[in-house]
Design a protein around this motif. Structure first.
Motif, mmCIF file in Angstrom:
data_model
loop_
_atom_site.group_PDB
_atom_site.id
_atom_site.type_symbol
_atom_site.label_atom_id
_atom_site.label_comp_id
_atom_site.label_asym_id
_atom_site.label_seq_id
_atom_site.Cartn_x
_atom_site.Cartn_y
_atom_site.Cartn_z
ATOM 1 N N GLU A 1 0.823 -1.201 0.000
ATOM 2 C CA GLU A 1 0.000 0.000 0.000
ATOM 3 C C GLU A 1 0.860 1.255 0.000
ATOM 4 O O GLU A 1 0.567 2.226 -0.712
ATOM 5 C CB GLU A 1 -0.935 -0.019 1.215
ATOM 6 N N ASP B 1 2.309 1.634 -3.460
ATOM 7 C CA ASP B 1 1.326 2.219 -4.374
ATOM 8 C C ASP B 1 1.126 3.705 -4.096
ATOM 9 O O ASP B 1 0.917 4.499 -5.024
ATOM 10 C CB ASP B 1 -0.004 1.477 -4.253
ATOM 11 N N PHE B 2 1.189 4.069 -2.822
ATOM 12 C CA PHE B 2 1.059 5.484 -2.466
ATOM 13 C C PHE B 2 2.193 6.297 -3.084
ATOM 14 O O PHE B 2 1.970 7.396 -3.626
ATOM 15 C CB PHE B 2 1.066 5.634 -0.940
ATOM 16 N N LYS C 1 3.950 5.548 -5.742
ATOM 17 C CA LYS C 1 3.762 5.617 -7.191
ATOM 18 C C LYS C 1 2.707 6.656 -7.564
ATOM 19 O O LYS C 1 2.883 7.416 -8.524
ATOM 20 C CB LYS C 1 3.365 4.242 -7.730
ATOM 21 N N GLU C 2 1.617 6.667 -6.809
ATOM 22 C CA GLU C 2 0.564 7.645 -7.086
ATOM 23 C C GLU C 2 1.055 9.062 -6.821
ATOM 24 O O GLU C 2 0.774 9.986 -7.596
ATOM 25 C CB GLU C 2 -0.672 7.330 -6.227
ATOM 26 N N ARG C 3 1.800 9.237 -5.738
ATOM 27 C CA ARG C 3 2.351 10.573 -5.451
ATOM 28 C C ARG C 3 3.336 10.988 -6.545
ATOM 29 O O ARG C 3 3.384 12.176 -6.927
ATOM 30 C CB ARG C 3 3.043 10.549 -4.086
ATOM 31 N N SER D 1 3.171 10.150 -9.690
ATOM 32 C CA SER D 1 2.369 10.564 -10.852
ATOM 33 C C SER D 1 1.826 11.975 -10.662
ATOM 34 O O SER D 1 1.813 12.783 -11.605
ATOM 35 C CB SER D 1 1.216 9.576 -11.061
ATOM 36 N N ILE D 2 1.397 12.270 -9.442
ATOM 37 C CA ILE D 2 0.873 13.613 -9.157
ATOM 38 C C ILE D 2 1.971 14.658 -9.294
ATOM 39 O O ILE D 2 1.775 15.720 -9.899
ATOM 40 C CB ILE D 2 0.252 13.644 -7.754
ATOM 41 N N GLU D 3 3.150 14.362 -8.727
ATOM 42 C CA GLU D 3 4.269 15.303 -8.808
ATOM 43 C C GLU D 3 4.695 15.516 -10.265
ATOM 44 O O GLU D 3 4.988 16.643 -10.671
ATOM 45 C CB GLU D 3 5.449 14.776 -7.986
ATOM 46 N N LYS E 1 2.840 15.117 -13.030
ATOM 47 C CA LYS E 1 1.806 15.885 -13.737
ATOM 48 C C LYS E 1 1.869 17.358 -13.341
ATOM 49 O O LYS E 1 1.787 18.256 -14.193
ATOM 50 C CB LYS E 1 0.425 15.306 -13.431
ATOM 51 N N ARG F 1 9.555 7.218 -7.514
ATOM 52 C CA ARG F 1 9.433 5.939 -8.222
ATOM 53 C C ARG F 1 10.595 5.004 -7.860
ATOM 54 O O ARG F 1 10.409 3.790 -7.755
ATOM 55 C CB ARG F 1 9.387 6.171 -9.729
#
Length: 404
Positions: A107, A110-111, A113-115, A117-119, A121, A169
């Motif tokens: 978890e 995954d957090f 990786k999601e962060r 993607s946000i950074e 973008k 990442r």
């Protein structure tokens, strides 16, 4: 003078703390240098005698001692037993906890990786904004230079966010590798324990079957003895001989079943001891894994916070450059620069005067008013003259008319 308006709203200790936490990373000393260490050590680097590792939290040389110090009285091997020899409730509880721990690592992975993607973008959007959106492009002089610094620093901040995404990442990849490594280690121990559980259960079943057979043979022998006692007064010797043969056979069967039962009991006890030894080893392995997992996850989260703090400090340093350029901005110089570059003259237009068409004094100015250049629209009115021999005109006094 810099940031006097903004700094008044930020606690001084918080700003100093953010800068000090990022100081070590900025010098390239690694993610722990210059930062507040985790529980266990107070400075940057190991303080264990004879050890020069750069550990920020726990030196590897101290792990066994720390494990004994922190886990005394709550070791896995001392608290996950059950009185039922077939029960695996303690072992299952440990396995469930380890699986939940790996799930928690997944978890957090995954957090990250999601962060990331946000950074990424946000960084790309900010990059497009700074490069494609005009911002004060017609500005001049010192304010123009300040706006150029502003757009450049926004571009740098965007690049930092994209770099942070790559760093996150990479941390997620490390978490995945750690999680898979622990999964393989746990699987090896589980295979050994599953074989021990299966062997124990199988031997227990054989022992219980031997016990039932032994008890049945004992009951058969008792019945044979009672039959012999009841037939003591019988005259028929063949029947008595038959009963004695049955009794002897039952006694032999009891002895054989007793030996088989004892053999199974001894075998089960050996298997139980082996299982118990493997259970203790597994508990020690699982406990070490759990200690390593908690330490790794805690340090990963700590490092993540340091990375975010470092990002804030970097952004603040870039914004500081904009504030410095704004301090160099001069309102008076910008206005003076505009005047010098775009001035059109220093003489205002003259007032428009009344001009009488017939009067030569038409350019006279009213009293008290400045006059401009006296430029007549046309010359004085001409006086017609008649020349001798000119048939076109005649004098007015002679009442001559122009010939038609």
């Amino acid at each position: 003078m810099r940031r006097r308006q903004v700094a008044s709203q930020i606690p001084a200790g918080r700003e100093r703390g953010a800068r000090s936490r990022a100081a070590g990373i900025g010098r390239g000393l690694g993610p722990g240098a210059g930062l507040r260490p985790a529980v266990g050590l107070r400075g940057g680097g190991c303080r264990t005698a004879g050890c020069d590792c750069p550990a920020v939290t726990h030196c590897p040389a101290l792990l066994p001692a720390l494990l004994r110090a922190t886990m005394t009285g709550s070791l896995f091997k001392a608290n996950f037993w059950c009185s039922d020899i077939l029960s695996t409730v303690g072992y299952d509880s440990i396995i469930q906890h380890l699986n939940n721990g790996r799930k928690n690592c997944k978890e957090f992975e995954d957090f990250l990786k999601e962060r990331a993607s946000i950074e990424e973008k946000y960084g790309k959007d900010l990059l497009n904004l700074s490069r494609k959106k005009p911002c004060g492009q017609s500005e001049i002089n010192t304010l123009k230079r300040a706006l150029e610094v502003f757009k450049q620093q926004v571009d740098n901040v965007a690049q930092c966010h994209i770099q942070l995404a790559q760093t996150l990442r990479e941390e997620a990849r490390k978490m995945e590798e750690f999680r898979e490594k622990q999964k393989l280690q746990q699987k090896k121990t589980e295979l050994i324990m599953d074989a021990a559980h299966k062997q124990k259960s199988l031997q227990f079943k054989k022992t219980m079957d031997a016990k039932k057979n032994y008890e049945q043979k004992c009951r058969d022998k008792d019945e044979a003895e009672q039959a012999v006692h009841r037939s003591a007064n019988l005259v028929n010797p063949k029947q008595q001989e038959k009963l004695f043969v049955k009794l002897a056979t039952s006694k032999t069967a009891v002895e054989d079943s007793d030996k088989a039962y004892m053999l199974h009991v001894n075998t089960l006890d050996k298997i139980r001891e082996e299982w118990q030894s493997e259970h203790i080893k597994a508990c020690q392995v699982f406990e070490a894994q759990e200690f390593e997992r908690i330490n790794f996850l805690r340090n990963a989260l700590w490092l993540h916070m340091n990375q975010l703090s470092q990002q804030c400090v970097k952004s603040d340093n870039m914004y500081e450059e904009v504030r410095k350029s704004l301090e160099m901005c001069s309102i008076e110089k910008d206005i003076e620069y505009f005047v010098n570059q775009r001035k059109t003259g220093q003489t205002p237009p003259a007032p428009i005067m009344y001009e009488n068409f017939y009067s030569p004094q038409k350019n006279a100015a009213p009293p008290g008013k400045a006059t401009g250049p006296n430029v007549a629209r046309r010359g004085p009115l001409p006086v017609p003259k008649s020349l001798p021999g000119d048939p076109d005109y005649s004098l007015i006094g002679d009442y001559s008319l122009i010939y038609q």
